[in-house]
Design a protein around this motif. Structure first.
Motif, PDB file in Angstrom:
ATOM      1  N   GLU A  52       0.905  -1.040  -0.037  1.00  0.00           N
ATOM      2  CA  GLU A  52       0.117  -0.079   0.120  1.00  0.00           C
ATOM      3  C   GLU A  52       0.670   1.072  -0.094  1.00  0.00           C
ATOM      4  OE1 GLU A  52      -3.366   0.464  -0.449  1.00  0.00           O
ATOM      5  OE2 GLU A  52      -3.467  -1.841  -1.126  1.00  0.00           O
ATOM      6  N   SER A  53       1.375   1.800   0.961  1.00  0.00           N
ATOM      7  CA  SER A  53       2.935   2.790   0.936  1.00  0.00           C
ATOM      8  C   SER A  53       3.788   2.796  -0.537  1.00  0.00           C
ATOM      9  CB  SER A  53       4.159   1.905   1.932  1.00  0.00           C
ATOM     10  OG  SER A  53       4.407   1.912   1.806  1.00  0.00           O
ATOM     11  N   ASP A  54       4.178   1.687  -1.032  1.00  0.00           N
ATOM     12  CA  ASP A  54       4.594   1.951  -2.491  1.00  0.00           C
ATOM     13  C   ASP A  54       3.417   2.336  -3.782  1.00  0.00           C
ATOM     14  OD1 ASP A  54       7.064   1.010  -1.922  1.00  0.00           O
ATOM     15  OD2 ASP A  54       6.231  -1.050  -2.086  1.00  0.00           O
TER      16      ASP A  54
END
Length: 208
Positions: free
Chosen positions: A71-73
Motif C-alpha cells: 500500500e505504501s508503494d
C-alpha cells in the motif's frame, strides 16, 4: 533523422514526462532505474514533499501479477504519477503554444480549470475533477514550471540523455525500426492508420 534531430527528441521534456508517467501508471518505475540507470530519487522526493495529501484512487498504479506493490508503494507511485502528469501538462502546453500549426489547442486544459471549484471545461461541458489539489500551478500562469520543477526536469533530462543503455536502444530503434512492413504481399501497419472522413487514406501520411 539527423544526429541533431535525434538528440533533440531524446531530450524532449514532453517525451520524458510521458515515459515516466506511463511507467508510474503501470508500476514499471524499476525499469527506468534498474535497466536504464535513470535516477528517479529526485522525482520521488519532490512528489512526496509537494503532494502531501492522499492521492485520488484514480492515480493508483495498475496492477498485474508480476508487479505486486504494498500500500505504501502504491501511494508513492500515485504521487509520482501526479507530479509528473502536472509537469507533462505544462511542458506539452508550452510546446503546443509554440507550434500553432499542430492544431492541438484543444489539449490546452490547465487554463480551462476552475481551481476554486475543482472543475474543468472541455468542449463547453463542465466536469468535476477527480483530484483538486495543484500546489505547483499558478492559475494566472498555469503552464509555467516552478523553479523546483525546472531543476527536477533538467536533472531527469540529463539522466535520460546520459543513459548508455537507453542510447543504445534508441539508436537500434531508429536503425532497424519502421512503422510498416510488407510481408507475403500484405501491408502490416503499426498502430492506427489516419484516414479522411470518407475513409480514404489521409493524403499526407504516406510517401510510397
Amino acid at each position: 533523422m539527423t544526429y541533431y534531430g535525434w538528440v533533440q527528441l531524446f531530450g524532449n521534456l514532453g517525451c520524458i514526462t510521458n515515459v515516466i508517467r506511463i511507467c508510474a501508471r503501470y508500476g514499471n518505475i524499476r525499469i527506468l532505474e534498474d535497466t536504464y540507470g535513470i535516477n528517479m530519487r529526485p522525482l520521488s522526493i519532490f512528489a512526496l514533499d509537494t503532494y502531501t495529501e492522499t492521492p485520488s484512487k484514480k492515480l493508483l498504479p495498475k496492477e498485474f501479477d508480476y508487479n505486486k506493490y504494498g500500500e505504501s508503494d502504491k501511494i508513492i507511485l500515485a504521487k509520482i504519477q501526479k507530479a509528473i502528469a502536472v509537469i507533462q501538462f505544462k511542458v506539452e502546453g508550452e510546446i503546443i503554444k509554440r507550434h500553432p500549426e499542430y492544431k492541438m489547442d484543444d489539449r490546452l486544459l490547465l487554463n480551462k480549470i476552475d481551481y476554486k471549484n475543482g472543475t474543468v471545461e472541455i468542449d463547453g461541458i463542465e466536469y468535476e475533477l477527480n483530484d483538486k489539489t495543484f500546489p505547483t500551478i499558478d492559475p494566472e500562469d498555469p503552464y509555467k514550471l516552478t523553479e523546483e520543477e525546472k531543476e527536477l526536469m533538467e536533472r531527469l533530462r540529463e539522466s535520460f540523455m546520459e543513459s548508455t543503455k537507453l542510447n543504445e536502444h534508441i539508436r537500434f530503434l531508429y536503425a532497424k525500426g519502421s512503422t510498416y512492413k510488407i510481408f507475403n504481399s500484405n501491408l502490416l501497419m503499426h498502430a492506427c492508420i489516419p484516414i479522411e472522413e470518407d475513409r480514404k487514406l489521409h493524403k499526407n501520411n504516406f510517401t510510397w
